[in-house]
Structure formats: C-alpha cells, structure tokens
Enzyme design. Sequence first.
Site, short mmCIF file in Angstrom:
data_model
loop_
_atom_site.label_atom_id
_atom_site.label_comp_id
_atom_site.label_asym_id
_atom_site.label_seq_id
_atom_site.Cartn_x
_atom_site.Cartn_y
_atom_site.Cartn_z
N GLY A 33 0.51 -1.25 -0.01
CA GLY A 33 -0.05 -0.03 -0.01
C GLY A 33 0.90 1.26 0.05
O GLY A 33 2.09 1.13 -0.19
N ASN A 34 0.32 2.50 0.16
CA ASN A 34 0.85 3.71 0.40
C ASN A 34 0.23 4.61 1.23
O ASN A 34 -0.71 4.22 1.87
CB ASN A 34 0.92 4.38 -1.02
CG ASN A 34 -0.30 4.69 -1.62
OD1 ASN A 34 -1.10 5.30 -1.02
ND2 ASN A 34 -1.17 3.89 -2.81
N ARG A 35 1.14 5.56 1.49
CA ARG A 35 0.52 6.53 2.77
C ARG A 35 -0.49 7.63 2.43
O ARG A 35 -0.79 8.40 3.03
CB ARG A 35 1.83 7.30 3.24
CG ARG A 35 2.73 6.44 3.65
CD ARG A 35 3.91 7.20 4.40
NE ARG A 35 4.98 6.56 5.03
CZ ARG A 35 5.21 5.66 6.00
NH1 ARG A 35 4.06 5.70 6.68
NH2 ARG A 35 6.18 5.06 6.21
N SER A 36 -1.16 7.61 1.30
CA SER A 36 -2.18 8.56 1.12
C SER A 36 -3.24 8.45 1.83
O SER A 36 -3.80 7.42 2.39
CB SER A 36 -2.80 8.25 -0.39
OG SER A 36 -4.07 9.15 -0.58
#
Length: 229
Positions: A33-36
């Site tokens: 995933g990512n930090r958005s």
Amino acid sequence: AVLAGHPLDLTGRHIVVSAGGTREALDPVRFLGNRSSGLQGYALARAAVARGAKVTLVSANVALDDPAGASVVRVESARDMREAVLGLYGVADAIVMAAAVADFRPSARSDSKIKKTSGEPDPIFLTKNPDILAELGARRRAEAHEGFGPVIVGFAAETHDILANGKAKLERKGCDLLVVNEVGENLAFGTPDNAAVILSSDGTSTEVHRGPKEALAHVVLDLVGARLV
Ligand code: CTP
Ligand code: CA
C-alpha cells in the site's frame, strides 16, 4: 470566512473524484500500500458538493467520514479503481484522479496466508498495474472534438524539477489539468495543507500557495468549471 458559501456554479454537473491509496493483495491478510490519507480527494468532493455538483467519490482505503451529499464507491486495488472510474466515464463532466494508485501489484496473490517457513522467504515479484489516468486521457483524445468528453484532471507529486517533470507527465497522461504537488517540508501526505502548481494543456499554469486542501480544491474546480461548456 465566507458564510454565504460558494456559488452553485457546478449545478447539473457530475464530478467524479478518486481518493485514497490502493492496496495490492499478497494474501488474504497482507497487501502493498501507500501513505495516501485521502484528505485532498475528500476535500475536492466536499467542495464540488458545496458548488452544486452531483459527486461520485471512488474511495480506496481511507479512514474518513463520507462527505455529505456525495455517493461513495469503495474500492481496494488499482484494478477495482479502474473498473469503477472507467464505468463512470460516460456520465462524468469531469474526472479528478486524486488517488495514489499503485504502479505495481504482486504478480501472484496467495489464496491462503503465506506461512513463515524455516528457510529464507520467497521474493515478491511485481506486475505493472493499468494506468487509469493515461487510459482516461487516451480515450478523451480519441474522442478529440473540442469540448467533448469529461475534463480529465491528474495529480502528481514531484520532489524536483517540478515544472519540467509536470509538463512531461501532463503530456504523457493526456490530461487537461495536472495538479503538481510540491512534496517535502511536511506538505502533502496526511497533512491538512497542500501547495501546488496546476498545469493546463493550454500551456498556462496556476500557482497555489501553501494553504488548506479545501482552498486548493476550489482552485482546481475553478479551472475545471472554466473548461465546461
Ligand atoms: N495514476 C493512475 N493509474 C496508475 C498510476 C497513477 O491513474 N496506475 C494517476 C494518479 O491518480 C495521478 C496521476 O496518475 O493522478 C499521476 O500519478 P504519478 O504516480 O505521479 O504518475 P506516474 O505516471 O505513475 O509516474 P511516477 O513514475 O512518477 O510514479
Ligand atoms: Ca506512480
């Protein structure tokens, strides 16, 4: 504060906004995933509702309350998001891709939880995800006649050569507007503030100084509105 609120200049328009960050499954319990945080996309959705638009928010993995007045479609992966967003192409007056879409996904998804074994773990191989924005841009270009098809807006986070990288990305993606975030110095991910340069396919650019994501949202919608006929 402007207590009277905003003009209802987007009444009768359908604005699609993607927000959050996609998750790409490794197994039933794990993902890349990512930090958005989704804050910028949600600010856009709220701003568009406030200006009278019908809003569909395609939301990936955020911990935020649904914006009042918007319809929310929840998705998990880049491929889910592609299906949802492309499915709205024909009804949208504008599509704003504020989501952080994973460029890659694990090549294989295990149906059962990957177990810790005695030896070294297997490597994770990656496969390219579809580029949703590029697909939207290509479709828009293919239906080339002026003023036809939704206004396509992309986002980009750049750390250096912001204008040069942004212009190249605007052309590569074939979008009408590209909101280039200036990342670093506590800006962007997870913070209430943002700063950006908005590049337009007509060659103009609009600088938005550091301020609330809601303020940037309204400038984006001003530029979208100017392109709607
Ligand atoms: N985007 C998309 N589909 C992808 C990747 C990105 O629709 N698979 C969209 C994002 O929502 C964003 C824009 O493309 O609006 C720009 O994303 P960005 O990651 O900056 O661009 P990339 O082309 O992936 O380039 P980079 O190598 O810098 O990551
Ligand atoms: Ca990317």
